[in-house]
Design a protein around this motif. Structure first.
Motif, PDB file in Angstrom:
ATOM      1  N   GLU A  86      32.995  33.695  44.675  1.00  0.00           N
ATOM      2  CA  GLU A  86      33.732  32.758  45.518  1.00  0.00           C
ATOM      3  C   GLU A  86      34.502  31.744  44.679  1.00  0.00           C
ATOM      4  O   GLU A  86      35.633  31.371  45.001  1.00  0.00           O
ATOM      5  CB  GLU A  86      32.762  32.054  46.470  1.00  0.00           C
ATOM      6  N   TYR A  90      38.889  31.020  43.621  1.00  0.00           N
ATOM      7  CA  TYR A  90      39.307  29.700  44.077  1.00  0.00           C
ATOM      8  C   TYR A  90      40.373  29.127  43.138  1.00  0.00           C
ATOM      9  O   TYR A  90      40.209  29.116  41.917  1.00  0.00           O
ATOM     10  CB  TYR A  90      38.083  28.776  44.120  1.00  0.00           C
ATOM     11  N   CYS A 266      34.365  38.262  55.284  1.00  0.00           N
ATOM     12  CA  CYS A 266      33.248  37.519  54.677  1.00  0.00           C
ATOM     13  C   CYS A 266      31.999  38.382  54.537  1.00  0.00           C
ATOM     14  O   CYS A 266      31.280  38.285  53.535  1.00  0.00           O
ATOM     15  CB  CYS A 266      32.950  36.270  55.496  1.00  0.00           C
ATOM     16  N   PHE A 271      30.720  36.298  51.384  1.00  0.00           N
ATOM     17  CA  PHE A 271      31.182  34.915  51.311  1.00  0.00           C
ATOM     18  C   PHE A 271      30.325  34.058  52.240  1.00  0.00           C
ATOM     19  O   PHE A 271      30.169  34.384  53.413  1.00  0.00           O
ATOM     20  CB  PHE A 271      32.650  34.812  51.730  1.00  0.00           C
ATOM     21  N   MET A 274      33.556  29.437  52.883  1.00  0.00           N
ATOM     22  CA  MET A 274      34.931  29.866  52.653  1.00  0.00           C
ATOM     23  C   MET A 274      35.859  29.346  53.740  1.00  0.00           C
ATOM     24  O   MET A 274      35.543  29.420  54.926  1.00  0.00           O
ATOM     25  CB  MET A 274      34.997  31.399  52.616  1.00  0.00           C
ATOM     26  N   THR A 293      36.836  28.377  48.539  1.00  0.00           N
ATOM     27  CA  THR A 293      35.400  28.218  48.765  1.00  0.00           C
ATOM     28  C   THR A 293      34.995  26.759  48.904  1.00  0.00           C
ATOM     29  O   THR A 293      34.035  26.433  49.600  1.00  0.00           O
ATOM     30  CB  THR A 293      34.591  28.898  47.642  1.00  0.00           C
TER      31      THR A 293
END
Length: 352
Positions: A86, A90, A266, A271, A274, A293
């Protein structure tokens, strides 16, 4: 239970996590992941959970944080939240583009060029307008709407020459000279800190590659947020050419089809925290513009349905609305609750 917050180069970057830990009566300490002795500090830590605050301002510290986090999570096998995956995508639009393509996730057509001639050849046939993006840059910084081929070729020339610079100073969409002056007068120390930050961002020019994305006509952008089992959504309203970074919010309840679209992404990629920014493409339907994230929200809550703030939960194959304030402390309270729950599920019998 003991947790450690791995802050970034910003001395205040751990503050929201600290507030949540105190509210939950969780024992914690803070380690600066950019410090010279980061490894020794983590090696001798007895923490169960390592809470993350990845940076998103400059390439140097973004790369440093990612590299060291890889060692912490994958080599040292520490339990981190959010996950390394995650965090890695980012504020890394090059990686995000590759990730979305590799995951077969609908997205606006995006090209990343590391060769000047290839980029210029593409410019000859590119459909205008087109969006130029820097690899890093939150709240719409580094996003430029390019409207002519001559402008596009000049932009490419800058990318492979002096570099592409991001916005110098605060966001013009969310303030004005009067409001900024009042803040500066109220806290000169805060003002000087902001000036230093803006200069560092401006000097952090992107060189040697260029990111070009098809322009998706839109009047708003959906923001769908997942934190643990909680789901939220609203529309980010367009001001000027952009919806990102304007802080204009329209509390329209997201359609269940959109929530299903995001839930599948997800679940497929595990995830747990998020924010997914979505365009409604005229031909492709829902397309992912951003995955973040860690995100803030200037409003006190993220979603409102029929005048009530709350969240959606996916239960028994349907979406159920639950009224309540689940976004306290910029949603860090909910993130901490999610991290603890996930740790306990991963390490049964450890308790809290």
């Amino acid at each position: 239970m003991k947790v450690t917050i791995l802050k970034n180069e910003d001395p205040d970057s751990s503050k929201k996590w600290e507030i949540s830990c105190r509210k939950a009566n969780i024992d914690f300490d803070v380690i600066d992941l950019t410090s010279w002795n980061w490894y020794e500090l983590i090696k001798h830590s007895n923490s169960d959970i390592f809470l993350l605050k990845p940076p998103g301002e400059t390439y140097k510290f973004k790369q440093l944080y990612d590299e060291r986090l890889y060692v912490v999570s994958t080599v040292m096998h520490k339990f981190v939240f959010p996950s390394f995956k995650e965090v890695y995508i980012y504020e890394n639009k090059r990686m995000l583009s590759a990730f979305l393509k590799g995951g077969d996730i609908p997205m606006p057509e995006t090209h990343v060029f590391y060769n000047r001639d290839e980029a210029l050849n593409f410019a000859d046939s590119a459909k205008m307008p087109i969006v130029g993006k820097t690899g890093i840059g939150a709240s719409g910084t580094g996003v430029r709407i390019i409207r002519s081929k001559s402008e596009l070729k000049a932009y490419i020339g800058s990318a492979f020459g002096k570099g592409i610079k991001r916005r110098l100073g605060p966001n013009r969409n969310t303030g004005n000279i009067k409001s900024w002056s009042k803040k500066a007068y109220a806290s000169p120390e805060f003002f000087l800190k902001k000036i230093k930050k803006y200069l560092e961002i401006y000097k952090d020019a992107q060189k040697g590659f260029v990111i070009l994305q098809e322009y998706t006509p839109h009047e708003f952008e959906w923001r769908i947020v997942k934190i643990g089992d909680s789901w939220f959504g609203h529309q980010k309203v367009k001001r000027g050419d952009k919806a990102s970074g304007t802080k204009g919010i329209d509390y329209v309840a997201p359609p269940f089809a959109l929530l299903d679209f995001c839930r599948k992404i997800c679940e497929a990629h595990q995830f747990y925290t998020m924010a997914i920014d979505i365009f409604e493409h005229p031909e492709k339907g829902y397309v992912v513009n951003e995955l973040q994230t860690i995100f803030g929200h200037v409003q006190d809550y993220i979603m409102e349905v029929e005048g009530k703030i709350g969240r959606y939960i996916y239960k028994n194959d349907t979406w159920v609305f639950e009224e309540g304030d689940f976004n306290t402390n910029e949603s860090y309270d909910l993130r901490l609750e999610t991290a603890i729950k996930l740790y306990n599920e991963t390490n049964p019998g450890t308790g809290t």
